[in-house]
Write an enzyme that holds these catalytic residues in place. Structure first.
Site, PDB file in Angstrom:
ATOM      1  N   ALA A   8       3.990   7.081  -1.438  1.00 22.00           N
ATOM      2  CA  ALA A   8       3.202   7.144  -2.680  1.00 22.00           C
ATOM      3  C   ALA A   8       2.065   6.134  -2.621  1.00 22.00           C
ATOM      4  O   ALA A   8       1.901   5.310  -3.511  1.00 22.00           O
ATOM      5  CB  ALA A   8       4.111   6.886  -3.874  1.00 22.00           C
ATOM      6  N   GLY A  12      -1.076   9.556  -0.476  1.00 27.59           N
ATOM      7  CA  GLY A  12      -0.040  10.429  -1.028  1.00 27.59           C
ATOM      8  C   GLY A  12      -0.134  10.589  -2.537  1.00 27.59           C
ATOM      9  O   GLY A  12      -0.063  11.722  -3.050  1.00 27.59           O
ATOM     10  N   ARG A  37       6.434   0.230  -6.561  1.00 23.64           N
ATOM     11  CA  ARG A  37       5.286   1.126  -6.539  1.00 23.64           C
ATOM     12  C   ARG A  37       5.562   2.382  -7.368  1.00 23.64           C
ATOM     13  O   ARG A  37       4.711   2.862  -8.095  1.00 23.64           O
ATOM     14  CB  ARG A  37       4.978   1.517  -5.089  1.00 23.64           C
ATOM     15  CG  ARG A  37       3.517   1.739  -4.867  1.00 23.64           C
ATOM     16  CD  ARG A  37       3.184   1.789  -3.405  1.00 23.64           C
ATOM     17  NE  ARG A  37       1.788   1.393  -3.250  1.00 23.64           N
ATOM     18  CZ  ARG A  37       1.131   1.463  -2.113  1.00 23.64           C
ATOM     19  NH1 ARG A  37       1.736   1.860  -1.024  1.00 23.64           N
ATOM     20  NH2 ARG A  37      -0.133   1.107  -2.040  1.00 23.64           N
ATOM     21  N   ALA A 214     -13.378  11.916  13.249  1.00 23.04           N
ATOM     22  CA  ALA A 214     -14.223  11.803  12.051  1.00 23.04           C
ATOM     23  C   ALA A 214     -14.332  10.335  11.636  1.00 23.04           C
ATOM     24  O   ALA A 214     -15.433   9.834  11.376  1.00 23.04           O
ATOM     25  CB  ALA A 214     -13.634  12.641  10.910  1.00 23.04           C
ATOM     26  N   CYS A 267      -8.424   2.376   7.322  1.00 24.06           N
ATOM     27  CA  CYS A 267      -8.491   3.431   8.338  1.00 24.06           C
ATOM     28  C   CYS A 267      -9.385   3.174   9.540  1.00 24.06           C
ATOM     29  O   CYS A 267      -8.971   3.401  10.676  1.00 24.06           O
ATOM     30  CB  CYS A 267      -8.930   4.736   7.684  1.00 24.06           C
ATOM     31  SG  CYS A 267      -7.606   5.449   6.705  1.00 24.06           S
TER      32      CYS A 267
END
Ligand code: UDX
Ligand code: UDX
Length: 462
Positions: A8, A12, A37, A214, A267
């Site tokens: 989560a 997500g 969370r 990407a 990322c």
């Protein structure tokens, strides 16, 4: 139909909330090991700050959107299971510092295998090294119950801060897999609100590799313009003018050419390092070195910014008060993972600066945790002298004015809109002279700051 999502987090949570909003007839269950969370997802203060997300969650929660820690139950009851757990860079053993740690993914696969019955579609949402789906498939299919599985790769391309818009209107949805039927089931969900021509299907490996590629291309653009920013500072060119001139070439395009103090986020660095590791694994040393340079360039940009502050402040910031505006890795998010602010502030603390930090969305606990982490070694140990610096030289301020009150300098680390509309005269009158500003995002009105009396330094201008 019932779907569930394990994890989560920033990916997500928003993704499942959007599916639940768009498909009221589908039951969506988001599960996570982290009870705190989950409690936050069930409260009025969501753990993820995203413009527009509160409304989406409020609409669907309690209707067909549920958050809980009941992982086994959710898996057992679902037809489609998304895996959206984190895949951090390994900090130990083989591939440390580069390879993705797939421990959580594998544990999820084993848990799914253990509690499943009938047929299920497993969807990789987490960004993963190429051919992870194969390992996931093997683990799933080696279970001794009667369950059968199709594994799909469906990487998420949303950017934080614009997640809701990106989910409503994505450039594309990518689904990789082998089973046409499973692909169609998943595509059918997205097709409820996304035009069919935007739903691309590929084989599994292409899908996994496309996601890494990407992110690598996006990060490469930022590193490219940041490399040019250093040259602009040396030569008298203006990086924003260069970016505009270059970006109007339709083959290059204007987006993602904003020079900055360096990219952050969970990322870019992780995925490039992952790509580098993959290339090395396959003996492609030159390809690995090519992509690794994108990360080196970003490290250089962050380091350069801190050094510029020290040099400009007469080669010492020891005991000097520096206001830090912004901690998040970009605006409109409460996420500070890999934020450039962390690296710059660590370097300034090493020079014994006194930091007064303000961010509209990142709180004190997170900021201090980030700093401790930045000084800690691989086993999480921090030298007492560094802990003392964090305890004694860091103050969290309630706003930009409070942070800059009595300061020698201001450093802008995040491009929050509220930083653009401040009472500049008041800030100046409460600072020491000469009053310096280092704009790591090129968002402040340079002319105004100069007229009021500031010495302003920006990225990519001499
Ligand atoms: C993560 C990855 O970082 C990214 O590469 C991927 O594309 C999607 O998932 P994000 O959602 O930002 O992105 O991560 P994070 O906010 O850390 O959320 C992951 C969640 O998974 C955490 O809440 C964690 O508690 C949970 N988790 C992790 C589990 O529930 N089970 C596990 O075994 C491991
Ligand atoms: C990125 C990808 O954009 C997204 O598709 C993927 O799913 C996850 O990784 P995110 O990290 O959330 O998304 O934000 P992004 O907007 O890409 O920004 C990343 C970093 O680059 C930020 O620190 C941002 O400030 C910086 N950046 C971005 C620049 O410095 N200049 C730019 O021109 C663009």
């Amino acid at each position: 139909m019932k779907i569930c999502c394990i994890g989560a987090g920033y990916v997500g949570g928003p993704t499942m909330a959007m599916i639940a909003k768009q498909c009221p007839d589908i039951q969506v269950h988001v599960v996570d090991l982290n009870a705190k969370r989950i409690a936050a997802w069930n409260s009025d203060t969501l753990p993820v700050y995203e413009p527009g997300l509160d409304e989406v969650v409020r609409e669907a929660r309690g209707r067909n959107l549920q958050f809980s820690t009941s992982v086994d139950e959710a898996i057992a009851a679902s037809d489609i299971i998304f895996i959206s757990v984190n895949t951090p860079t390994k900090t130990f053993g083989m591939g440390a510092g580069r390879a993705a740690n797939l421990e959580f993914i594998e544990k999820c696969a084993r848990q799914i295998a253990r509690v499943s019955h009938g047929h299920k579609i497993i969807v990789e949402k987490s960004t993963l090294p190429v051919r992870t789906a194969e390992a996931v498939g093997r683990i799933l299919n080696s279970s001794d119950n009667e369950a059968t599985f199709d594994v799909l790769s469906n990487p998420e391309f949303l950017a934080e801060g614009t997640a809701v818009q990106d989910l409503i209107n994505p450039d594309r949805v990518l689904i990789g897999g082998e089973s046409a039927q499973a692909i169609e089931t998943l595509a059918g969900i997205y097709a409820r609100w996304i035009p069919r021509e935007k739903i691309l299907t590929t084989n599994l490996w292409s899908s996994e590799l496309s996601k890494l590629t990407a992110n690598a291309f996006l990060a490469q653009r930022v590193s490219s313009i940041n490399a040019i920013s250093a040259l602009c500072e040396a030569t008298g060119a203006d990086v924003d003018e260069v970016a505009r001139a270059v970006g109007t070439d339709s083959r290059i395009g204007p987006k993602f050419l904003k020079a900055s103090v360096g990219y952050g986020g969970s990322c870019f660095q992780k995925d490039i390092l992952n790509l580098v590791y993959l290339c090395e694994h396959f003996g492609l040393r030159e390809v690995a070195a090519y992509w690794e340079q994108v990360v080196s360039m970003n490290d250089f940009q962050k380091r350069r910014f801190g050094e510029r502050i020290v040099k400009t402040l007469f080669n010492t910031v020891s005991d000097k008060h520096i206001a830090i505006w912004g901690w998040a890795f970009k605006k409109d998010t409460n996420d500070s993972r890999e934020s450039a602010a962390i690296h710059v502030c660590r370097d300034l603390l090493r020079e014994h600066a006194r930091l007064f930090i303000y961010d509209p969305r990142v709180g004190e606990v997170q900021i201090r945790e980030d700093l401790v982490h930045s000084f800690a070694d691989a086993s999480g140990h921090i030298h007492p002298a560094h802990q003392k610096l964090i305890d004694e030289n860091v103050t969290i301020a309630r706003d930009c004015h409070a942070a800059a009150d009595g300061a020698h300098a201001i450093a802008v680390m995040t491009e929050w809109d509220e930083f653009k509309n401040l009472d500049v005269g008041k800030i100046y009158s409460n600072m020491l002279r000469p009053a310096f500003v280092f704009d790591g995002r090129n968002i402040l009105d340079r002319k105004l700051y100069r007229e009021i009396g500031f010495e302003i330094h920006t990225i990519g201008r001499s």
